[in-house]
Motif scaffolding. Structure first.
Motif, PDB file in Angstrom:
ATOM      1  N   GLU A   3      44.073  40.467  49.430  1.00  0.00           N
ATOM      2  CA  GLU A   3      43.594  41.080  48.188  1.00  0.00           C
ATOM      3  C   GLU A   3      43.041  42.495  48.596  1.00  0.00           C
ATOM      4  N   THR A   5      40.800  45.668  47.486  1.00  0.00           N
ATOM      5  CA  THR A   5      39.827  46.370  46.568  1.00  0.00           C
ATOM      6  C   THR A   5      39.286  47.881  46.993  1.00  0.00           C
ATOM      7  N   THR A  19      28.679  47.057  47.047  1.00  0.00           N
ATOM      8  CA  THR A  19      29.603  46.224  47.909  1.00  0.00           C
ATOM      9  C   THR A  19      28.952  45.100  48.668  1.00  0.00           C
ATOM     10  N   SER A 127      40.668  39.618  52.391  1.00  0.00           N
ATOM     11  CA  SER A 127      40.647  40.531  51.452  1.00  0.00           C
ATOM     12  C   SER A 127      39.946  41.693  52.314  1.00  0.00           C
ATOM     13  N   ILE A 129      38.342  45.877  51.875  1.00  0.00           N
ATOM     14  CA  ILE A 129      37.768  46.388  50.681  1.00  0.00           C
ATOM     15  C   ILE A 129      37.729  48.089  51.488  1.00  0.00           C
ATOM     16  N   ALA A 146      46.313  47.583  44.806  1.00  0.00           N
ATOM     17  CA  ALA A 146      45.024  47.186  44.786  1.00  0.00           C
ATOM     18  C   ALA A 146      44.700  46.065  43.600  1.00  0.00           C
ATOM     19  N   ILE A 148      41.708  45.362  42.661  1.00  0.00           N
ATOM     20  CA  ILE A 148      40.469  45.828  41.899  1.00  0.00           C
ATOM     21  C   ILE A 148      40.327  47.374  42.484  1.00  0.00           C
ATOM     22  N   ARG A 150      37.123  49.885  42.053  1.00  0.00           N
ATOM     23  CA  ARG A 150      35.783  50.228  41.406  1.00  0.00           C
ATOM     24  C   ARG A 150      35.444  51.698  41.668  1.00  0.00           C
ATOM     25  N   VAL A 164      35.041  49.429  36.587  1.00  0.00           N
ATOM     26  CA  VAL A 164      35.597  48.486  37.276  1.00  0.00           C
ATOM     27  C   VAL A 164      37.127  48.444  36.745  1.00  0.00           C
ATOM     28  N   ASN A 166      40.014  45.852  36.906  1.00  0.00           N
ATOM     29  CA  ASN A 166      40.538  44.479  37.572  1.00  0.00           C
ATOM     30  C   ASN A 166      41.700  44.068  36.614  1.00  0.00           C
TER      31      ASN A 166
END
Length: 173
Positions: A3, A5, A19, A127, A129, A146, A148, A150, A164, A166
């Protein structure tokens, strides 16, 4: 399954603080923060050596650790840092990698071509980030991969807004 972000915003817009707050609330998987700047907000987290990252992340006790781009007291070059982070992105299969100010050291071509959104079934889950200070520094392939996005906007010295995206839904906080 990987994933991704993306967290985007100017310096001081609350990207790292928000975060960290979310990571502390989750407490499901272990997290490694790549602390490129030796930021004091990460000082409370245990320092992990580069070769211990994979085994640290395989534990599921919600611990947050950090790594720094240093060999002893000598700061790694940009190329050495990029090689280390790229190796982490390719080899680590579990946990959370929190990559602070990634555009300063990661190869944009590698970030853009990595298949970060792996659809195949895996028991483990990673994940990633990625923190960016500018939307212009994000490779389009990474942006498209991506899960998500933000976006932070600084509205005053002590206040910021967050939007955000999503799974195609936009919400503001």
């Amino acid at each position: 399954m990987k994933e991704v972000t993306l967290v985007i915003g100017r310096i001081g817009s609350g990207k790292s603080e928000e975060t960290l707050r979310q990571l502390k609330e989750e407490k499901i998987r272990n997290t490694i923060i790549f602390d490129i700047n030796r930021d004091p907000i990460y000082a409370e987290y245990i320092l992990i050596s580069h070769d211990q990252v994979a085994s640290f992340l395989m534990q599921d006790n919600g611990t947050i650790g950090r790594i720094e781009p240093y060999i002893g007291e000598k700061r790694m070059s940009i190329d050495e840092t990029a090689l280390m982070v790229n190796k982490l992105l390719i080899t680590v299969k579990h946990g959370v990698l929190f990559l602070e100010d990634i555009a300063f050291y990661a190869n944009p071509q590698l970030l853009g071509t990595l298949e970060l959104k792996d659809k195949s079934y895996q028991k483990d889950k990673l994940s990633v980030i990625c923190i960016f200070t500018s939307i212009n520094s994000i490779p389009i392939q990474l942006f498209n991969s991506a899960n998500i996005i933000r976006m932070h906007k600084l509205t005053s010295k002590s206040d910021y807004n967050i939007a955000v995206l999503n799974n195609g839904l936009l919400k503001t906080a």
